[in-house]
Every structure is written in C-alpha cells, then in structure tokens.
Design a protein around this motif. Structure first.
Motif, mmCIF file in Angstrom:
data_model
loop_
_atom_site.group_PDB
_atom_site.id
_atom_site.type_symbol
_atom_site.label_atom_id
_atom_site.label_comp_id
_atom_site.label_asym_id
_atom_site.label_seq_id
_atom_site.Cartn_x
_atom_site.Cartn_y
_atom_site.Cartn_z
ATOM 1 N N THR A 126 0.996 -1.150 0.081
ATOM 2 C CA THR A 126 0.205 -0.022 0.065
ATOM 3 C C THR A 126 0.858 1.055 -0.043
ATOM 4 N N PRO A 127 1.140 1.867 -1.303
ATOM 5 C CA PRO A 127 2.117 2.875 -1.444
ATOM 6 C C PRO A 127 1.514 3.972 -0.314
ATOM 7 N N THR A 131 -2.180 5.714 -0.174
ATOM 8 C CA THR A 131 -3.017 5.574 1.122
ATOM 9 C C THR A 131 -3.323 6.770 1.669
ATOM 10 N N ARG A 132 -2.740 7.862 1.439
ATOM 11 C CA ARG A 132 -2.909 9.399 1.816
ATOM 12 C C ARG A 132 -4.317 9.883 0.988
ATOM 13 N N GLU A 133 -4.220 9.526 -0.485
ATOM 14 C CA GLU A 133 -4.905 10.001 -1.394
ATOM 15 C C GLU A 133 -6.467 9.224 -1.055
ATOM 16 N N SER A 134 -6.371 7.881 -0.772
ATOM 17 C CA SER A 134 -7.600 7.188 -0.453
ATOM 18 C C SER A 134 -8.332 7.742 0.993
ATOM 19 N N LEU A 135 -7.353 8.144 2.000
ATOM 20 C CA LEU A 135 -8.053 8.702 3.381
ATOM 21 C C LEU A 135 -8.662 9.910 3.054
ATOM 22 N N HIS A 136 -7.837 10.662 2.157
ATOM 23 C CA HIS A 136 -8.677 12.092 1.855
ATOM 24 C C HIS A 136 -9.938 11.965 1.298
ATOM 25 N N ILE A 137 -9.981 11.169 0.340
ATOM 26 C CA ILE A 137 -11.219 10.887 -0.394
ATOM 27 C C ILE A 137 -12.247 10.429 0.687
ATOM 28 N N ILE A 138 -11.873 9.535 1.405
ATOM 29 C CA ILE A 138 -13.005 8.812 2.446
ATOM 30 C C ILE A 138 -13.318 9.909 3.338
ATOM 31 N N GLN A 139 -12.421 10.591 3.994
ATOM 32 C CA GLN A 139 -12.873 11.451 4.827
ATOM 33 C C GLN A 139 -13.510 12.926 4.445
ATOM 34 N N LYS A 140 -13.026 13.324 3.261
ATOM 35 C CA LYS A 140 -13.491 14.658 2.701
ATOM 36 C C LYS A 140 -14.792 14.589 1.954
ATOM 37 N N TYR A 141 -14.997 13.186 1.297
ATOM 38 C CA TYR A 141 -15.991 13.370 0.255
ATOM 39 C C TYR A 141 -16.922 12.335 0.706
ATOM 40 N N PRO A 154 -1.505 -6.927 11.545
ATOM 41 C CA PRO A 154 -0.465 -6.199 10.868
ATOM 42 C C PRO A 154 0.835 -6.521 11.459
ATOM 43 N N PRO A 155 1.887 -6.845 10.479
ATOM 44 C CA PRO A 155 3.150 -7.169 10.870
ATOM 45 C C PRO A 155 3.825 -6.276 11.735
ATOM 46 N N LYS A 156 5.078 -6.633 12.392
ATOM 47 C CA LYS A 156 5.911 -5.652 12.977
ATOM 48 C C LYS A 156 6.228 -4.202 12.230
ATOM 49 N N ILE A 157 6.505 -4.758 10.878
ATOM 50 C CA ILE A 157 7.007 -3.593 10.097
ATOM 51 C C ILE A 157 5.727 -2.544 9.851
ATOM 52 N N PHE A 158 4.556 -2.774 10.066
ATOM 53 C CA PHE A 158 3.537 -2.027 9.894
ATOM 54 C C PHE A 158 3.320 -0.697 10.904
ATOM 55 N N GLU A 159 4.054 -0.869 11.894
ATOM 56 C CA GLU A 159 4.111 -0.117 13.080
ATOM 57 C C GLU A 159 4.548 1.127 12.789
ATOM 58 N N SER A 160 5.669 1.108 12.001
ATOM 59 C CA SER A 160 6.345 2.591 11.379
ATOM 60 C C SER A 160 5.580 3.301 10.356
ATOM 61 N N PHE A 161 4.870 2.398 9.726
ATOM 62 C CA PHE A 161 4.106 2.895 8.422
ATOM 63 C C PHE A 161 2.758 3.674 9.196
ATOM 64 N N TRP A 162 2.195 3.003 10.281
ATOM 65 C CA TRP A 162 1.080 3.424 11.013
ATOM 66 C C TRP A 162 1.359 4.634 11.755
ATOM 67 N N LYS A 163 2.497 5.003 12.247
ATOM 68 C CA LYS A 163 2.928 6.019 12.939
ATOM 69 C C LYS A 163 2.899 7.426 12.006
ATOM 70 N N ILE A 164 3.209 7.130 10.580
ATOM 71 C CA ILE A 164 3.123 8.182 9.506
ATOM 72 C C ILE A 164 1.471 8.370 9.059
ATOM 73 N N ILE A 165 0.658 7.343 8.979
ATOM 74 C CA ILE A 165 -0.649 7.263 8.303
ATOM 75 C C ILE A 165 -1.593 7.817 9.514
ATOM 76 N N LYS A 166 -1.231 7.696 10.965
ATOM 77 C CA LYS A 166 -2.070 8.142 12.131
ATOM 78 C C LYS A 166 -2.360 9.889 11.649
ATOM 79 N N GLN A 167 -1.120 10.319 11.172
ATOM 80 C CA GLN A 167 -1.218 11.841 11.057
ATOM 81 C C GLN A 167 -2.244 12.035 10.175
ATOM 82 N N PHE A 168 -2.710 11.561 9.193
ATOM 83 C CA PHE A 168 -3.742 11.834 8.246
ATOM 84 C C PHE A 168 -5.224 11.534 8.448
ATOM 85 N N LEU A 169 -5.405 10.781 9.845
ATOM 86 C CA LEU A 169 -6.550 10.362 10.183
ATOM 87 C C LEU A 169 -7.334 11.527 11.002
#
Length: 238
Positions: A126-127, A131-141, A154-169
C-alpha cells in the motif's frame, strides 16, 4: 437542484453527523464534495468500467453478508498483489464508496465496517501516496460512513507505517480502529460479537473458507449499478 441524487437527506445527515452537527462545517464540506464530484464524476463509474482483473476484485470487495448490526462490510486483502495503477485503484475505491453510500442512505449512524487483512503485508503493498489519497477521499467526500475499521494481523513492520498514517486520520476515525490478532482471545471475542462466524472469511478468524465467486460478484455489482442508475433518474424527475 444540482446533483439531486447526491444531495439527499441521507447524504446531508452523514455530513452533519461527521461535522458534529455543525451546519456551517457540514455546508462547507458539502461544497467541497460537490466541487470534487464535478471533476471526478464518481456517479458515472460502473462495474464494466473497472479494470476487471480477477485478483483486483479479490483484493477489495463488498461481501454479500452484513455484520450483526446490519452494517455493510468492505474487505481489503492487502497481501494480494495489485496489477493495476494507482489511478485505477482510486477509481475502484470510489466505485465501492458510492455503493456503500447508497447502502447507507437510510442509516441513522455510520453504516460500514472496513476490514483489512494484513497477512503478508509489505511496504510496497500500500504505497504511502495512494494511502494518503484514499484517506483524503474517504474523510472529505464520504464522511460519516465508517462505523468500525478492523486491521487484522498487521506485521511488526507496519508499526512505522502506522505512525505516519495516523497523522492523516481525523480523531473520530482513529477512535473507530481496532487491531485484531489471530490466537488472541480478546480479538476473537470482538469478532464473534460483530459477525456471524460461519459467514466471516477465515482470513479474519471466521469459518468461511470459500473463495470469492468472481462471476456471481460481477452479476451482483451490475444489478447494483442498475439500481443506482434508476435512483439517479428518479431523483432527477422529482
């Protein structure tokens, strides 16, 4: 009235609910959504427009069961490798969101359970931009749709990805997210409370081991397309 099929009582209620019943904030959000819809034209996307590669449908689909509260379920299997472009992914997401919004027309509260299975997930699954664009569409429109989001294994490696994604939620969406793990008693209780385990996919701890029947799914989505077209024409004539 412009976009009568979009500006329904159900849509207005969703936008109000998602903006804490502030008419000013909801009106602003609706104007932004209308502007986006003029450009993207989501109501014109139909099943036969999508790049109907079999594995794409298996990767993201609306199953034919509901949760125990009667909510629409949306399943994403991130481990299935995508063979289409980000643009086609977004188009497919919007098509599914349109259908889920139609299913939620009469709902008094958020009516979608979003379920992601992360078994086999990698950073390339999930590039970040997508992911950012998808979240934008879901939350705004499409605000006020998601009642619960299940992130499964979610595997261990997901944790770092999640820290970034949380900022857009948005905080309201963050509160709806549950992390679910196999062989965890509390996770099993949550899923049993929410779903009929005979219908729930085994990937989420259910007993349903059947694979998605692509032909039957295509028939169902074409029928839904017909319903959407009929509703759109009916709204235009009123």
């Amino acid at each position: 009235m412009e976009m009568p099929s979009f500006l329904s009582d159900g849509t207005i209620r969703r936008f109000l609910r998602s903006r804490n019943w502030s008419t000013e904030k909801a009106a602003k959000s609706l104007k932004e959504a209308i502007k986006w819809r003029r450009q993207f034209k989501p109501e014109t996307i139909c099943w036969d427009d999508l790049a109907s590669i079999e594995n794409e449908v298996r990767r993201a689909y609306i199953p034919d069961y509901l949760d125990k509260n009667g909510r629409t379920v949306f399943v994403i299997m991130t481990s299935i490798k995508s063979l289409t472009s980000t643009k086609e992914h977004i188009q497919q997401l919007v098509y599914n969101l349109e259908n889920m919004a139609m299913n939620s027309e009469d709902a008094q509260e958020e009516n979608v359970v979003w379920m992601c299975n992360f078994s086999g997930w990698t950073l390339s699954s999930t590039p970040l931009w997508e992911t950012r664009e998808s979240l934008h569409i879901i939350q705004k429109y499409y605000p006020g749709l998601i009642g619960a989001a299940i992130l499964c294994n979610p595997p261990k490696i997901f944790e770092s990805f999640w820290k970034i994604i949380k900022q857009f939620l948005e905080p309201t969406l963050q509160e709806k997210i549950k992390f679910i793990y196999s062989n965890n008693a509390e996770s099993q209780r949550i899923m049993t409370d929410m779903f009929d385990m005979d219908k729930l996919e085994s990937a989420f701890g259910g007993r349903n081991t059947a694979s998605l029947d692509i032909n039957k799914y295509a028939e169902r989505m074409r029928r839904i397309d017909q319903i959407r077209v009929t509703c759109k024409h009916a709204n235009r004539s009123t």
